[in-house]
Write an enzyme that holds these catalytic residues in place. Structure first.
Site, mmCIF file in Angstrom:
data_model
loop_
_atom_site.group_PDB
_atom_site.id
_atom_site.type_symbol
_atom_site.label_atom_id
_atom_site.label_comp_id
_atom_site.label_asym_id
_atom_site.label_seq_id
_atom_site.Cartn_x
_atom_site.Cartn_y
_atom_site.Cartn_z
ATOM 1 N N GLY A 111 0.816 -1.213 0.000
ATOM 2 C CA GLY A 111 0.000 0.000 0.000
ATOM 3 C C GLY A 111 0.848 1.260 0.000
ATOM 4 O O GLY A 111 0.439 2.286 0.532
ATOM 5 N N GLY A 112 2.039 1.197 -0.585
ATOM 6 C CA GLY A 112 2.869 2.404 -0.718
ATOM 7 C C GLY A 112 2.496 3.152 -1.983
ATOM 8 O O GLY A 112 1.425 2.942 -2.569
ATOM 9 N N PHE A 158 18.714 18.880 -7.593
ATOM 10 C CA PHE A 158 19.093 17.630 -6.949
ATOM 11 C C PHE A 158 20.341 17.104 -7.648
ATOM 12 O O PHE A 158 20.725 17.602 -8.712
ATOM 13 C CB PHE A 158 17.943 16.617 -7.077
ATOM 14 C CG PHE A 158 17.277 16.264 -5.774
ATOM 15 C CD1 PHE A 158 16.837 17.252 -4.909
ATOM 16 C CD2 PHE A 158 17.074 14.934 -5.402
ATOM 17 C CE1 PHE A 158 16.208 16.926 -3.719
ATOM 18 C CE2 PHE A 158 16.452 14.608 -4.214
ATOM 19 C CZ PHE A 158 16.011 15.592 -3.371
ATOM 20 N N GLN A 214 21.809 1.308 -3.349
ATOM 21 C CA GLN A 214 22.256 2.680 -3.180
ATOM 22 C C GLN A 214 22.515 3.006 -1.712
ATOM 23 O O GLN A 214 21.680 2.744 -0.858
ATOM 24 C CB GLN A 214 21.198 3.642 -3.708
ATOM 25 C CG GLN A 214 21.566 5.103 -3.509
ATOM 26 C CD GLN A 214 20.712 6.017 -4.362
ATOM 27 O OE1 GLN A 214 19.593 6.368 -3.991
ATOM 28 N NE2 GLN A 214 21.200 6.370 -5.524
ATOM 29 N N HIS A 253 22.848 6.078 0.542
ATOM 30 C CA HIS A 253 22.574 7.512 0.520
ATOM 31 C C HIS A 253 23.684 8.224 1.275
ATOM 32 O O HIS A 253 24.036 7.816 2.375
ATOM 33 C CB HIS A 253 21.222 7.802 1.159
ATOM 34 C CG HIS A 253 20.694 9.170 0.845
ATOM 35 N ND1 HIS A 253 21.252 10.310 1.357
ATOM 36 C CD2 HIS A 253 19.673 9.569 0.045
ATOM 37 C CE1 HIS A 253 20.596 11.360 0.890
ATOM 38 N NE2 HIS A 253 19.624 10.945 0.097
ATOM 39 N N LEU A 300 17.200 9.384 7.348
ATOM 40 C CA LEU A 300 17.589 10.080 6.123
ATOM 41 C C LEU A 300 17.592 11.597 6.292
ATOM 42 O O LEU A 300 16.714 12.170 6.921
ATOM 43 C CB LEU A 300 16.606 9.692 5.019
ATOM 44 C CG LEU A 300 16.707 10.443 3.695
ATOM 45 C CD1 LEU A 300 17.982 10.062 2.970
ATOM 46 C CD2 LEU A 300 15.502 10.140 2.835
ATOM 47 N N THR A 334 17.587 14.580 3.544
ATOM 48 C CA THR A 334 17.374 14.650 2.101
ATOM 49 C C THR A 334 18.539 15.299 1.338
ATOM 50 O O THR A 334 19.219 16.199 1.836
ATOM 51 C CB THR A 334 16.084 15.426 1.763
ATOM 52 O OG1 THR A 334 16.012 15.581 0.353
ATOM 53 C CG2 THR A 334 16.086 16.820 2.378
ATOM 54 N N GLU A 335 18.706 14.822 0.116
ATOM 55 C CA GLU A 335 19.647 15.431 -0.813
ATOM 56 C C GLU A 335 19.248 16.878 -1.107
ATOM 57 O O GLU A 335 20.079 17.711 -1.495
ATOM 58 C CB GLU A 335 19.610 14.611 -2.112
ATOM 59 C CG GLU A 335 20.628 14.983 -3.153
ATOM 60 C CD GLU A 335 20.684 13.918 -4.237
ATOM 61 O OE1 GLU A 335 20.860 12.724 -3.905
ATOM 62 O OE2 GLU A 335 20.536 14.264 -5.419
ATOM 63 N N ARG A 374 24.706 10.045 -6.362
ATOM 64 C CA ARG A 374 24.788 9.606 -4.971
ATOM 65 C C ARG A 374 25.921 8.624 -4.744
ATOM 66 O O ARG A 374 26.580 8.630 -3.699
ATOM 67 C CB ARG A 374 23.468 8.980 -4.545
ATOM 68 C CG ARG A 374 22.415 10.004 -4.290
ATOM 69 C CD ARG A 374 21.109 9.372 -3.864
ATOM 70 N NE ARG A 374 20.136 10.432 -3.594
ATOM 71 C CZ ARG A 374 18.853 10.202 -3.366
ATOM 72 N NH1 ARG A 374 18.379 8.964 -3.370
ATOM 73 N NH2 ARG A 374 18.034 11.198 -3.128
ATOM 74 N N HIS A 427 20.040 2.743 1.347
ATOM 75 C CA HIS A 427 18.865 3.572 1.102
ATOM 76 C C HIS A 427 17.887 2.973 0.102
ATOM 77 O O HIS A 427 16.681 3.057 0.287
ATOM 78 C CB HIS A 427 19.332 4.930 0.599
ATOM 79 C CG HIS A 427 18.240 5.925 0.358
ATOM 80 N ND1 HIS A 427 17.376 6.304 1.358
ATOM 81 C CD2 HIS A 427 17.886 6.627 -0.741
ATOM 82 C CE1 HIS A 427 16.520 7.196 0.863
ATOM 83 N NE2 HIS A 427 16.790 7.399 -0.394
ATOM 84 N N ARG A 430 20.455 5.097 -8.740
ATOM 85 C CA ARG A 430 19.270 5.930 -8.945
ATOM 86 C C ARG A 430 19.579 7.385 -8.643
ATOM 87 O O ARG A 430 20.311 7.697 -7.714
ATOM 88 C CB ARG A 430 18.142 5.464 -8.020
ATOM 89 C CG ARG A 430 16.935 6.340 -8.040
ATOM 90 C CD ARG A 430 15.797 5.766 -7.235
ATOM 91 N NE ARG A 430 15.999 5.785 -5.793
ATOM 92 C CZ ARG A 430 15.887 6.871 -5.026
ATOM 93 N NH1 ARG A 430 15.606 8.041 -5.567
ATOM 94 N NH2 ARG A 430 16.053 6.786 -3.719
ATOM 95 N N LEU A 473 10.236 8.515 -6.522
ATOM 96 C CA LEU A 473 8.815 8.875 -6.463
ATOM 97 C C LEU A 473 8.218 8.916 -7.858
ATOM 98 O O LEU A 473 7.068 8.533 -8.076
ATOM 99 C CB LEU A 473 8.626 10.218 -5.748
ATOM 100 C CG LEU A 473 8.921 10.231 -4.242
ATOM 101 C CD1 LEU A 473 8.591 11.597 -3.646
ATOM 102 C CD2 LEU A 473 8.149 9.153 -3.510
#
Lengths: 236, 115, 590
Positions: free
Chosen positions: C16-17, C121, C243, C245, C255, C257-258, C289, C356, C401, C407
């Site tokens: 359910g993501g 980013f 990956q 992070h 985390l 964020t970048e 990354r 990550h 990635r 996302l």
């Protein structure tokens, strides 16, 4: 405080006729752990201990519980914030039926959330790109959209305890206002008409327990006040 | 929308507004009475009944009593719906409250305009 | 076993993501009988933790932005083993998917002109790497994942999607033709086990970062879908590609964020030096990354790490000022106060590369259909099985990635899978029913735990598995160490096969769920280990001391791990985008 004494609510519907408090000794080695870390250490002692958890960083809202009398998220609550005299008492969120140990049935809470139609409604055809929104209009959603549905607020609210089936509760109302305040939503009239009865909104008595416990620092009481203002402006 | 038939106006908004307005009226009335008592230290029965013989005072008092009745009903109705879960008992208590409030209101009118 | 109750759907979505909910939304709108089965209430899924944003060429920050530039960055970022047809699909369909999210109500931050706010980013460029840094990541402050997941859940409520919340999928059910016809699932609240029958089974179970001891991933990220697919005999693609992070909070693993670096933050070593200027003179802190993570580890190894042990570096943000921090990175301020006891407006945040994201997963085409290979190595569709999101390997991320692409992957390929399944259902699907023995096969593992009478317990075995992976399959890898790791894992597998579940109660038995999750972690770990050992080159996130260079002659390929034989085969990378010229492999510098 290396040996922490934890008293925790236990209930397994298959084996227990009534809930009881169980004592655990947890060796924290003097570290200021999060309450969730302590729960994991307890689960290593007793694998049957049931509690919900997911992100362990305070954004998923799984591990709302009552720690030494105050609701909060176990994963972002350090021991130093809650323990009194080296003792930690853990209970499930108050006011909802217990399924097992720290796991409560959130059905009523979710039902109230669903009742306020927690989705954007706009019957005008969408443009080919995004709907434009000024930064000022977007700012109105700050302090509203961040809700993680952990239920800490609603389960600390006496009005929700007494009428969980009729009073929307602080979490649901915060979300209700999140859509009322969104410049892109045009179902305001219909949303308000669903809320003007004596229970949905007006059971809020301004106790403000919700504000005191919200782990994200949100203010449902203020949102409820704004809904009331909108109802008033609409009806007078 | 939660439907209900025993609330004062069947609208939370009206109830809420009624409670606020009635509270203001009662507050004004209370402030007036306290001030009157303070400014009339040697108050006797004749002065007191003289005050209530004036029409404006009777109307002001009636307004305060009506406000008190409305305020009490909204408040007590809320209390009954919070704490009394069995329907029969709740309706019984609500009926009792209504009758009591009605009786007190009639009695207060009688006092104000009576002999 | 026929006493199992069965639930029948046109499509069952496991997870359910973000990707599961996006697929479900598409199917719910179509009126197909669909259910989302999730082991947590959907808004507790790991998508909620995504912070920085969703990268997409919506031409808001730069009106001339072009999805082809985004595609170029994606392919280069993936060190050229991203499938170019898939990257093309994602980057060109992306704007549509992002605008849909906005129309659904996602509270994106805004520019003054009212359009969606975009921030720079890592790995983003204009004009195919020639035009300098781009700002292409659409953001809702630093809570984009939260905003996205809640918006998708809300719109599923609006469209009356059926939810089986707090249900756990145990294993896939295959019929005698090898088609996937549903799964075995358990209601966590009651312990009831049912057979879910479905014409389309979508694995949207997310990642498996919990195979590592230190990870930004939620505790629920145990690779359940990967485990299920491997046990059913299906291959996994590029599982060596994990990956790390660059900025997980030191000690806690949460985390950062970048987007912090996108907003102007940068990394410093113990001398206060902005060391990324040495490793990536152009992009600096906004290099890929994998590049940044490796540079950080090099600094630490060469003795320029911070802290008493010299085992981390600092992320400096204080120069951004409280206004920017409060407006653009409010969640980061909260998190670093809570987990690092640092106020980023005053002091730098201690950070360290932390596991990550799983670039690998179930190989699929752009429609989400799972793929295996026939004997001569040709792609073959697995009937009935679909995957999307982190569990899938389409592959758009290749060997590394780019930030903000996960996302986008979720919504684009969740949507694509939903649309494809809808049309497939409309055309009509008929598979053989599963036989008794097929169901019994899928029940085997569950029964094993329920009948266990003694042995080692789950938490200790899990910790051991995570240590092995952390020590042997981290940022830098090396043959001998990995061989030991593979050996230790083989040993661990037999111990897990004999492990003990003491609590056999039915009501909300989280111990049973954790036992079942441990099996999945084991499957993922082993696939990762063997693939990492076999890929004898350095590419993207997979970097080896003993093979420090990229080997395009032998390894410009996907790896395909086969569970039955524990062998690694190769699969061709797609170099044939439909509407643009192929991006030929080049030396990758930032």
């Amino acid at each position: 405080m290396s040996n922490l004494q934890v008293s925790i609510y236990r209930y397994n519907p298959e084996t227990d006729s009534a809930p009881y408090m169980q004592e655990f000794q947890v060796d924290t080695k003097g570290r200021d752990l999060m309450v969730l870390d302590v729960l994991h250490m307890m689960k290593e002692q007793d694998n049957g201990l049931a509690f919900r958890r997911s992100c362990r960083e305070g954004v998923c809202g799984s591990d709302g519980m009552n720690m030494n009398g105050k609701n909060g998220l176990a994963c972002i609550t350090p021991l130093s914030d809650v323990i009194k005299g080296n003792k930690l008492t853990l209970r499930p969120l108050p006011g909802l039926p217990v399924i097992r140990d720290m796991v409560v049935d959130m059905g009523l809470f979710y039902k109230q959330y669903e009742r306020i139609q927690p989705y954007l409604q706009n019957d005008e055809p969408a443009p080919a790109i995004e709907r434009l929104q000024s930064p000022e209009d977007r700012d109105k959603l700050d302090g509203l959209y961040e809700c993680i549905l952990c239920a800490c607020c609603s389960t600390s609210c006496p009005s929700f305890w007494w009428n969980p089936d009729k009073f929307v509760g602080p979490a649901g109302l915060l979300q209700s206002y999140r859509f009322l305040a969104d410049s892109r939503d045009n179902a305001t009239e219909q949303r308000l008409s669903e809320l003007e009865d004596p229970f949905s909104v007006f059971r809020c008595r301004g106790i403000m327990n919700c504000v005191a416990v919200c782990p994200k620092g949100l203010n449902p009481t203020r949102a409820i006040g704004k809904i009331r203002d909108m109802l008033l402006a609409d009806a007078t | 929308m939660v439907t209900n038939i025993t609330s004062f106006s069947r609208s939370g908004l009206s109830d809420w507004l009624m409670q606020r307005v009635s509270a203001v009226v009662m507050a004004l009335y209370a402030v007036f009475l306290v001030a009157y008592l303070l400014f009339n230290p040697g108050l006797d029965y004749y002065a007191w009944s003289g005050l209530f013989a004036q029409t404006w005072m009777r109307i002001f008092s009636l307004l305060a009593f009506i406000s008190l009745s409305a305020h009490a009903w909204v408040g007590l109705w809320t209390v009954t719906t919070d704490y009394i879960k069995p329907t029969n008992v709740r309706i019984g208590v609500q009926l009792f409250i209504i009758l009591a409030i009605f009786a007190f209101l009639v009695w207060s009118i009688q006092i104000l305009w009576g002999a | 076993m026929s006493n199992l109750r069965s639930l029948t759907y046109d499509a069952i979505i496991i997870g359910g993501g973000g990707s599961g909910l996006r697929a479900a939304l598409e199917l719910a709108k179509s009126g197909k009988k669909t259910a989302v089965l999730s082991k947590v209430f959907p808004t507790r899924s790991h998508t909620v933790s995504a912070q920085g944003g969703i990268t997409c060429a919506i031409a808001s920050s730069d009106p001339d932005d072009d999805w082809r530039w985004h595609m170029y960055d994606t392919v280069k970022g993936g060190d050229y083993i991203a499938d170019q047809d898939a990257a093309e699909y994602m980057c060109s369909e992306g704007p549509k998917a992002v605008f849909e999210l906005e129309h659904m109500g996602l509270p994106f931050s805004r520019f003054d002109n009212g359009r969606i706010y975009q921030r720079p980013f890592g790995g983003q460029s204009k004009n195919f790497g020639e035009g300098g840094q781009a700002a292409r990541t659409c953001a809702a402050a630093d809570r984009t994942g939260h905003a996205l997941l809640h918006t998708l859940y809300q719109n599923n409520l609006k469209n009356n999607t059926t939810f089986l919340n707090e249900w756990y999928a145990v294993d896939l059910v295959k019929n005698s033709d090898g088609d996937v016809v549903g799964c075995i699932a358990m209601c966590i609240e009651t312990g009831e086990v049912v057979q879910v029958k479905s014409k389309a089974t979508v694995l949207a179970t997310g990642g498996a970062g919990r195979i590592y001891a230190s990870t930004t991933n939620a505790l629920i990220n145990t690779g359940d879908g990967i485990g299920m697919a491997l046990r059913a005999g299906f291959p996994m693609q590029d599982m060596e590609m994990w990956q790390f992070h660059p900025t997980g909070i030191y000690g806690a693993g949460t985390l950062v964020t970048e987007g912090c670096r996108g907003e102007g933050g940068y990394l410093i070593n113990k001398d206060g030096e902005r060391f990324m200027e040495r490793y990536a003179p152009n992009a600096k802190d906004l290099a890929g990354r994998d590049v940044v993570a490796r540079s950080m580890v090099m600094e630490i190894i060469e003795g320029r790490g911070c802290g008493e042990k010299g085992d981390h570096v600092f992320l400096k943000l204080d120069h951004l000022g409280e206004d920017v921090l409060g407006k653009r990175l409010p969640g980061i301020v909260e998190l670093s106060k809570t987990f690092a006891h640092v106020d980023p407006a005053k002091d730098p945040i201690p950070v360290v590369p932390t596991c990550h994201y799983m670039m690998g997963g179930i190989p699929t085409n752009v429609h989400g259909q799972a793929i295996m290979q026939d004997e001569s190595g040709n792609d073959q569709i697995v009937n009935g099985l679909y995957a999307c999101g982190e569990a899938a390997c389409v592959s758009v991320h290749g060997a590394n990635r780019l930030g903000g692409n996960s996302l986008l992957d979720l919504v684009v390929f969740g949507r694509a899978a939903g649309m494809f399944i809808e049309s497939a259902l409309n055309e009509g699907i008929e598979y053989l029913d599963a036989s008794e023995s097929d169901i019994e096969f899928a029940m085997k593992r569950m029964s094993r735990w329920n009948e266990s009478e003694g042995g080692e317990t789950v938490p200790a075995l899990k910790a051991e598995l995570q240590e092995i992976m952390q020590n042997s399959f981290g940022v830098f890898r090396e043959e001998k160490n990995m061989q030991e790791g593979v050996q230790k894992l083989a040993d661990l597998r037999s111990r897990i096969d004999n492990a003990y579940l003491p609590d056999k109660s039915n009501a909300f038995n989280t111990a049973r769920v954790e036992a079942l999750e441990l099996d999945n972690l084991m499957e993922v770990a082993e696939a990762t280990a063997i693939a990492a050992l076999e890929r004898k080159e350095s590419r993207g996130a997979h970097s080896r001391y003993d093979f420090p260079d990229r080997d395009d002659v032998n390894w410009l390929k996907h790896s395909m791990y086969y569970p039955a034989t524990k062998e690694l085969k190769k699969r061709d990378v797609n170099f044939k985008p439909k509407t643009v010229d192929t991006f030929e492999p080049k030396v990758r510098t930032y």
